[in-house]
Motif scaffolding. Structure first.
Motif, PDB file in Angstrom:
ATOM      1  N   ALA A 259      42.699 -40.134 -24.137  1.00 49.92           N
ATOM      2  CA  ALA A 259      42.060 -41.343 -24.671  1.00 49.92           C
ATOM      3  C   ALA A 259      40.907 -40.980 -25.599  1.00 49.92           C
ATOM      4  CB  ALA A 259      41.571 -42.217 -23.521  1.00 49.92           C
ATOM      5  N   THR A 260      40.186 -39.902 -25.274  1.00 51.03           N
ATOM      6  CA  THR A 260      39.059 -39.465 -26.108  1.00 51.03           C
ATOM      7  C   THR A 260      39.536 -38.980 -27.463  1.00 51.03           C
ATOM      8  OG1 THR A 260      37.822 -38.838 -24.134  1.00 51.03           O
ATOM      9  CG2 THR A 260      37.097 -37.891 -26.225  1.00 51.03           C
ATOM     10  N   LEU A 261      40.568 -38.146 -27.477  1.00 47.43           N
ATOM     11  CA  LEU A 261      41.101 -37.665 -28.755  1.00 47.43           C
ATOM     12  C   LEU A 261      41.599 -38.818 -29.608  1.00 47.43           C
ATOM     13  CD1 LEU A 261      43.081 -34.332 -28.229  1.00 47.43           C
ATOM     14  CD2 LEU A 261      40.775 -34.679 -29.069  1.00 47.43           C
ATOM     15  N   HIS A 262      42.314 -39.754 -29.003  1.00 48.51           N
ATOM     16  CA  HIS A 262      42.839 -40.892 -29.765  1.00 48.51           C
ATOM     17  C   HIS A 262      41.702 -41.713 -30.363  1.00 48.51           C
ATOM     18  CE1 HIS A 262      47.056 -40.989 -27.660  1.00 48.51           C
ATOM     19  NE2 HIS A 262      46.788 -39.855 -28.258  1.00 48.51           N
ATOM     20  N   ALA A 263      40.662 -41.971 -29.571  1.00 49.89           N
ATOM     21  CA  ALA A 263      39.536 -42.769 -30.071  1.00 49.89           C
ATOM     22  C   ALA A 263      38.809 -42.040 -31.205  1.00 49.89           C
ATOM     23  CB  ALA A 263      38.575 -43.070 -28.922  1.00 49.89           C
ATOM     24  N   CYS A 264      38.555 -40.746 -31.021  1.00 47.00           N
ATOM     25  CA  CYS A 264      37.825 -39.983 -32.043  1.00 47.00           C
ATOM     26  C   CYS A 264      38.611 -39.918 -33.345  1.00 47.00           C
ATOM     27  CB  CYS A 264      37.523 -38.576 -31.530  1.00 47.00           C
ATOM     28  SG  CYS A 264      36.280 -38.513 -30.222  1.00 47.00           S
ATOM     29  N   ASN A 265      39.906 -39.695 -33.264  1.00 48.25           N
ATOM     30  CA  ASN A 265      40.708 -39.578 -34.486  1.00 48.25           C
ATOM     31  C   ASN A 265      40.962 -40.928 -35.149  1.00 48.25           C
ATOM     32  OD1 ASN A 265      41.472 -36.660 -34.840  1.00 48.25           O
ATOM     33  ND2 ASN A 265      42.094 -36.926 -32.731  1.00 48.25           N
ATOM     34  N   GLU A 266      41.053 -41.979 -34.348  1.00 50.86           N
ATOM     35  CA  GLU A 266      41.148 -43.320 -34.937  1.00 50.86           C
ATOM     36  C   GLU A 266      39.860 -43.665 -35.674  1.00 50.86           C
ATOM     37  OE1 GLU A 266      41.863 -47.933 -33.445  1.00 50.86           O
ATOM     38  OE2 GLU A 266      42.478 -46.256 -32.152  1.00 50.86           O
ATOM     39  N   ALA A 267      38.728 -43.312 -35.076  1.00 45.25           N
ATOM     40  CA  ALA A 267      37.440 -43.539 -35.736  1.00 45.25           C
ATOM     41  C   ALA A 267      37.307 -42.688 -36.991  1.00 45.25           C
ATOM     42  CB  ALA A 267      36.306 -43.228 -34.760  1.00 45.25           C
ATOM     43  N   ALA A 268      37.795 -41.455 -36.947  1.00 45.20           N
ATOM     44  CA  ALA A 268      37.725 -40.579 -38.121  1.00 45.20           C
ATOM     45  C   ALA A 268      38.590 -41.129 -39.259  1.00 45.20           C
ATOM     46  CB  ALA A 268      38.175 -39.172 -37.747  1.00 45.20           C
ATOM     47  N   THR A 269      39.754 -41.687 -38.929  1.00 43.06           N
ATOM     48  CA  THR A 269      40.607 -42.280 -39.959  1.00 43.06           C
ATOM     49  C   THR A 269      39.924 -43.484 -40.604  1.00 43.06           C
ATOM     50  OG1 THR A 269      42.622 -41.535 -38.829  1.00 43.06           O
ATOM     51  CG2 THR A 269      42.844 -43.359 -40.377  1.00 43.06           C
ATOM     52  N   TRP A 270      39.271 -44.310 -39.773  1.00 40.87           N
ATOM     53  CA  TRP A 270      38.527 -45.448 -40.329  1.00 40.87           C
ATOM     54  C   TRP A 270      37.381 -44.959 -41.220  1.00 40.87           C
ATOM     55  CZ3 TRP A 270      33.370 -46.857 -39.558  1.00 40.87           C
ATOM     56  CH2 TRP A 270      33.004 -48.088 -40.108  1.00 40.87           C
ATOM     57  N   ALA A 271      36.621 -43.966 -40.750  1.00 37.10           N
ATOM     58  CA  ALA A 271      35.517 -43.425 -41.547  1.00 37.10           C
ATOM     59  C   ALA A 271      36.034 -42.807 -42.845  1.00 37.10           C
ATOM     60  CB  ALA A 271      34.755 -42.372 -40.735  1.00 37.10           C
ATOM     61  N   SER A 272      37.205 -42.206 -42.796  1.00 35.86           N
ATOM     62  CA  SER A 272      37.805 -41.647 -44.009  1.00 35.86           C
ATOM     63  C   SER A 272      38.114 -42.736 -45.029  1.00 35.86           C
ATOM     64  CB  SER A 272      39.082 -40.884 -43.634  1.00 35.86           C
ATOM     65  OG  SER A 272      39.787 -40.470 -44.778  1.00 35.86           O
ATOM     66  N   GLY A 273      38.591 -43.880 -44.529  1.00 33.80           N
ATOM     67  CA  GLY A 273      38.855 -45.002 -45.438  1.00 33.80           C
ATOM     68  C   GLY A 273      37.579 -45.510 -46.097  1.00 33.80           C
ATOM     69  N   VAL A 274      36.500 -45.577 -45.323  1.00 34.09           N
ATOM     70  CA  VAL A 274      35.205 -45.997 -45.880  1.00 34.09           C
ATOM     71  C   VAL A 274      34.724 -44.990 -46.918  1.00 34.09           C
ATOM     72  CG1 VAL A 274      32.782 -46.440 -45.330  1.00 34.09           C
ATOM     73  CG2 VAL A 274      34.578 -47.260 -43.800  1.00 34.09           C
ATOM     74  N   ALA A 275      34.850 -43.691 -46.595  1.00 31.49           N
ATOM     75  CA  ALA A 275      34.424 -42.643 -47.530  1.00 31.49           C
ATOM     76  C   ALA A 275      35.212 -42.710 -48.822  1.00 31.49           C
ATOM     77  CB  ALA A 275      34.580 -41.270 -46.880  1.00 31.49           C
ATOM     78  N   PHE A 276      36.504 -42.985 -48.710  1.00 32.28           N
ATOM     79  CA  PHE A 276      37.369 -43.065 -49.894  1.00 32.28           C
ATOM     80  C   PHE A 276      37.035 -44.301 -50.736  1.00 32.28           C
ATOM     81  CE2 PHE A 276      41.280 -44.303 -52.070  1.00 32.28           C
ATOM     82  CZ  PHE A 276      41.655 -43.113 -52.676  1.00 32.28           C
ATOM     83  N   GLU A 277      36.853 -45.426 -50.060  1.00 34.37           N
ATOM     84  CA  GLU A 277      36.585 -46.679 -50.779  1.00 34.37           C
ATOM     85  C   GLU A 277      35.232 -46.657 -51.475  1.00 34.37           C
ATOM     86  OE1 GLU A 277      36.045 -51.439 -49.746  1.00 34.37           O
ATOM     87  OE2 GLU A 277      36.897 -50.061 -48.259  1.00 34.37           O
ATOM     88  N   LYS A 278      34.210 -46.152 -50.808  1.00 32.70           N
ATOM     89  CA  LYS A 278      32.857 -46.152 -51.367  1.00 32.70           C
ATOM     90  C   LYS A 278      32.531 -44.863 -52.105  1.00 32.70           C
ATOM     91  CE  LYS A 278      31.004 -49.211 -47.766  1.00 32.70           C
ATOM     92  NZ  LYS A 278      30.753 -50.348 -48.687  1.00 32.70           N
ATOM     93  N   ASP A 279      33.457 -43.908 -52.086  1.00 29.72           N
ATOM     94  CA  ASP A 279      33.255 -42.595 -52.713  1.00 29.72           C
ATOM     95  C   ASP A 279      31.978 -41.935 -52.189  1.00 29.72           C
ATOM     96  OD1 ASP A 279      33.932 -40.444 -54.308  1.00 29.72           O
ATOM     97  OD2 ASP A 279      32.889 -41.222 -56.068  1.00 29.72           O
ATOM     98  N   VAL A 280      31.825 -41.977 -50.864  1.00 37.00           N
ATOM     99  CA  VAL A 280      30.689 -41.347 -50.187  1.00 37.00           C
ATOM    100  C   VAL A 280      31.265 -40.321 -49.223  1.00 37.00           C
ATOM    101  CG1 VAL A 280      28.704 -41.694 -48.686  1.00 37.00           C
ATOM    102  CG2 VAL A 280      29.286 -43.425 -50.387  1.00 37.00           C
ATOM    103  N   LYS A 281      31.132 -39.045 -49.570  1.00 38.09           N
ATOM    104  CA  LYS A 281      31.805 -38.017 -48.784  1.00 38.09           C
ATOM    105  C   LYS A 281      30.858 -36.912 -48.332  1.00 38.09           C
ATOM    106  CE  LYS A 281      35.990 -39.201 -51.233  1.00 38.09           C
ATOM    107  NZ  LYS A 281      36.854 -38.938 -52.380  1.00 38.09           N
TER     108      LYS A 281
END
Length: 412
Positions: free
Chosen positions: A21-43
């Motif tokens: 459950a921890t791995l799934h939550a962390c990687n789901e959060a990382a995918t969401w954060a990746s989308g934010v980084a891509f959309e706002k071009d903040v990396k």
């Protein structure tokens, strides 16, 4: 020198559920954060943290340290992508593969590895237990198994983060260790040349074949069985394929470790350095017919080279990479280069002086001679970047000697 010690966790079913459950939550959060980084071009780490930190903690219930590691992992993934694009590992700008890499945000697998620091993970090495933070709370007394050598390395040299990994239903912790290096040998008496090939995986300039035809017969048999199962395409065939899918990789890794260990031990015992071919980009330079592609590309020569490099670095043995051009056609005795010198795959016969030798041994002797010539002309052995630094340096050009050979003293 950084080395990774991998230990196998033995969690109970309840503990395994919490880890999953921890791995799934962390990687789901990382995918969401990746989308934010891509959309706002903040990396960059601190900039992206302003946009995502609070949301990650609130939505996925991650602790402060876990949320920061998720954001850092996302930024590191984009830094690696940028480096790969810069050096051309994903094709030329405008190519289909290049566009596919840059047009969408990075997505993380549900069971992708998650880094842990000492605030989230504590080791009880003598008891072979670890305490791990999870989304369900702190999970204590998770058993792990390790060899005495691994336990000693963990106790003496463990530093920094550890990665929680799930692979084929098994759980592992990859711990980073700072292992001291041996004093480098700056005055080798000679070099031990190593010729890499398809029929004979490795042949030394001493004439020793370290992995040859018997190994290839096993590889062919495994490839035929895999092909039959793929054609059958039944549920039972798919189960067998899934069970065997990492078998070839495990065998190759084990054999590469054994070859590297033997080569480094022999060089250290005799006071010599190690000479290797610089095969960077060989698959892009060589065109093969379809029946030959599986045989040519199924062995990890880069992995073998990296194993030799880091084992040699630990032992203080210098490693020199030389240009592989014409090493299989040149005579090790007189230097005459002729395509006709290579009579067959296994036999070399010089058209100029009549020298006859096993073809791979002749090639390894040429590699040894080139390395020795470079060393005497002033080339020095320099350490390749360890894994933690390799990503930052991926875009830089390799340093070369005046003769165009890349020289390296090993690292992991």
């Amino acid at each position: 020198m950084k080395l990774v010690v991998q230990v196998k966790l033995l969690p109970t079913p309840v503990q395994a559920t919490a880890l999953e459950a921890t791995l799934h939550a962390c990687n789901e959060a990382a995918t969401w954060a990746s989308g934010v980084a891509f959309e706002k071009d903040v990396k960059r780490n601190f900039a992206l943290r302003e946009h995502t930190y609070g949301e990650i903690k609130a939505r996925w219930g991650l602790g402060a340290q876990a949320a920061q590691h998720v954001i850092k992992k996302t930024c590191d993934a984009y830094a690696t992508l940028k480096a790969n694009l810069r050096v051309g590992n994903l094709g030329r700008p405008g190519s289909k593969r290049y566009r596919k890499a840059i047009e969408k945000p990075i997505v993380f697998r549900a069971e992708g590895a998650q880094p842990y620091d000492d605030r989230m993970l504590s080791w009880q090495i003598a008891e072979r237990r670890v305490s791990v933070w999870t989304v369900a709370g702190r999970v204590k007394d998770v058993a792990f198994t390790a060899s005495p050598k691994q336990l000693a390395a963990l106790a003496l040299y463990r530093r920094g983060e550890s990665d929680l990994v799930c692979r084929d239903g098994m759980w592992f912790l990859n711990a980073t260790c700072e292992v001291p290096e041996a004093e480098p040998n700056t005055d080798p008496v000679d070099f031990l040349g190593l010729d890499l090939g398809i029929v004979n995986i490795a042949t030394t300039s001493d004439g020793e074949i370290l992995a040859g035809r018997e190994l290839n017969r096993i590889r062919v048999r495994e490839r035929r069985l895999r092909s039959k199962l793929q054609k059958k395409n039944t549920p039972s065939a798919k189960r067998r394929l899934k069970k065997r899918r990492r078998k070839e990789a495990r065998r190759a890794k084990d054999i590469n470790h054994k070859i590297a260990k033997h080569v480094v031990a022999e060089a250290e015992r005799t006071g010599r350095g190690i000479a290797l071919e610089d095969l960077t980009g060989i698959r892009e330079r060589v065109r093969l017919r379809k029946p030959q592609r599986a045989t040519h590309s199924s062995w990890s020569f880069a992995q073998l080279g990296s194993f030799i490099a880091y084992k040699a670095r630990r032992a203080g043995v210098p490693v020199v990479y030389v240009d592989p051009a014409y090493t299989s056609r040149a005579c090790a005795e007189c230097g005459h280069i002729d395509k006709a010198n290579r009579v067959s795959q296994a036999r070399f016969a010089c058209r100029n002086c009549g020298f006859v030798d096993q073809a791979d041994r002749n090639g390894s002797r040429n590699i040894r001679a080139r390395a020795w010539e470079l060393w005497r002309s002033g080339a020095q052995s320099t350490a390749p970047a360890p894994p933690s630094e390799r990503g930052r340096r991926a875009g830089r050009k390799r340093s070369t000697t005046a003769s165009g050979a890349r020289c390296a003293s090993p690292s992991l």
